[in-house]
Design a protein around this motif. Structure first.
Motif, PDB file in Angstrom:
ATOM      1  N   ARG A   3       0.803  -1.224   0.000  1.00 36.27           N
ATOM      2  CA  ARG A   3       0.000   0.000   0.000  1.00 36.27           C
ATOM      3  C   ARG A   3       0.840   1.281   0.000  1.00 36.27           C
ATOM      4  O   ARG A   3       0.402   2.332   0.454  1.00 36.27           O
ATOM      5  N   ARG A  43       2.637   4.622  -1.489  1.00 33.28           N
ATOM      6  CA  ARG A  43       2.116   5.683  -2.350  1.00 33.28           C
ATOM      7  C   ARG A  43       3.276   6.356  -3.057  1.00 33.28           C
ATOM      8  O   ARG A  43       4.310   6.653  -2.443  1.00 33.28           O
ATOM      9  N   ARG A  77       0.382  -3.583  -4.141  1.00 33.44           N
ATOM     10  CA  ARG A  77      -0.855  -2.782  -4.144  1.00 33.44           C
ATOM     11  C   ARG A  77      -0.541  -1.293  -3.966  1.00 33.44           C
ATOM     12  O   ARG A  77      -1.213  -0.569  -3.238  1.00 33.44           O
ATOM     13  N   ARG A  87      -0.016   2.656  -4.931  1.00 30.94           N
ATOM     14  CA  ARG A  87      -0.785   3.652  -5.679  1.00 30.94           C
ATOM     15  C   ARG A  87       0.199   4.670  -6.246  1.00 30.94           C
ATOM     16  O   ARG A  87       1.003   5.246  -5.521  1.00 30.94           O
ATOM     17  N   GLU A 109       0.359   8.166  -8.524  1.00 25.48           N
ATOM     18  CA  GLU A 109      -0.468   9.262  -9.036  1.00 25.48           C
ATOM     19  C   GLU A 109       0.431  10.380  -9.519  1.00 25.48           C
ATOM     20  O   GLU A 109       1.387  10.759  -8.832  1.00 25.48           O
TER      21      GLU A 109
END
Length: 179
Positions: free
Chosen positions: A82, A84, A113, A115, A117
């Protein structure tokens, strides 16, 4: 902008361990000794990958990515579940004739998993007054001190641009065109 009391102090206030990646021992010392980073990795050193591993023994939860290339691949390979990634730049490939290949550790984004952006400052212009207030307050309180490299004269613009790629600037790079 790089800070004498640094962006490291902002995530550190939230309990984060902050690791920076810079070019050369002087810039790495600046990160750790003046800017408050917990560790620094010299991407110009032969053992930079070992430095990254040593600096991130528990993996990486957040990556503010500006570089791309082999550095990004190594960071992506160390991402925690998780994690980022704010993708702000890919300077390692800016002067390449062909687009650089995708990340070699791309599969790790799926497995962890993570992320990813894109971060484009223009998307956040509506929050600029809030950011200016907060940062100005930190500067006024002596908690944040901006460091800048100023190049004098519009005719020096090509020199200034090249400084972005050879790492000769410290902090925010600006060209002063008039007094």
């Amino acid at each position: 902008m790089r800070w004498a009391r640094s962006p490291a102090s902002l995530p550190k206030a939230d309990g984060a361990r902050v690791v920076g990646i810079a070019g050369g021992p002087d810039k790495c010392r600046l990160l750790t000794e003046e800017l408050g980073f917990d560790a620094a990795v010299d991407h110009r050193a032969d053992d930079w990958l070992a430095q990254l591993r040593a600096a991130t023994p528990d993996g990486i939860d957040v990556d503010f990515e500006n570089v791309g290339g082999v550095i990004m691949d190594a960071v992506f390979a160390r991402l925690n579940i998780r994690a980022r990634v704010a993708l702000c730049g890919l300077i390692s490939g800016y002067n390449e004739a062909d687009p650089p290949p995708g990340p070699r550790a791309f599969g790790n984004l799926l497995i962890q998993r993570a992320r990813v952006e894109g971060f484009i400052v223009l998307d956040h212009l509506g929050r600029a007054p809030e950011a200016v207030r907060e940062i100005s307050g930190l500067i006024a309180a002596g908690k944040l001190t901006p460091l800048e490299t100023v190049v004098e004269g519009f005719e020096q613009l090509p020199t200034a641009i090249n400084m972005l790629f050879d790492g000769k600037n410290v902090g925010k790079l600006m060209v002063k065109t008039s007094s």
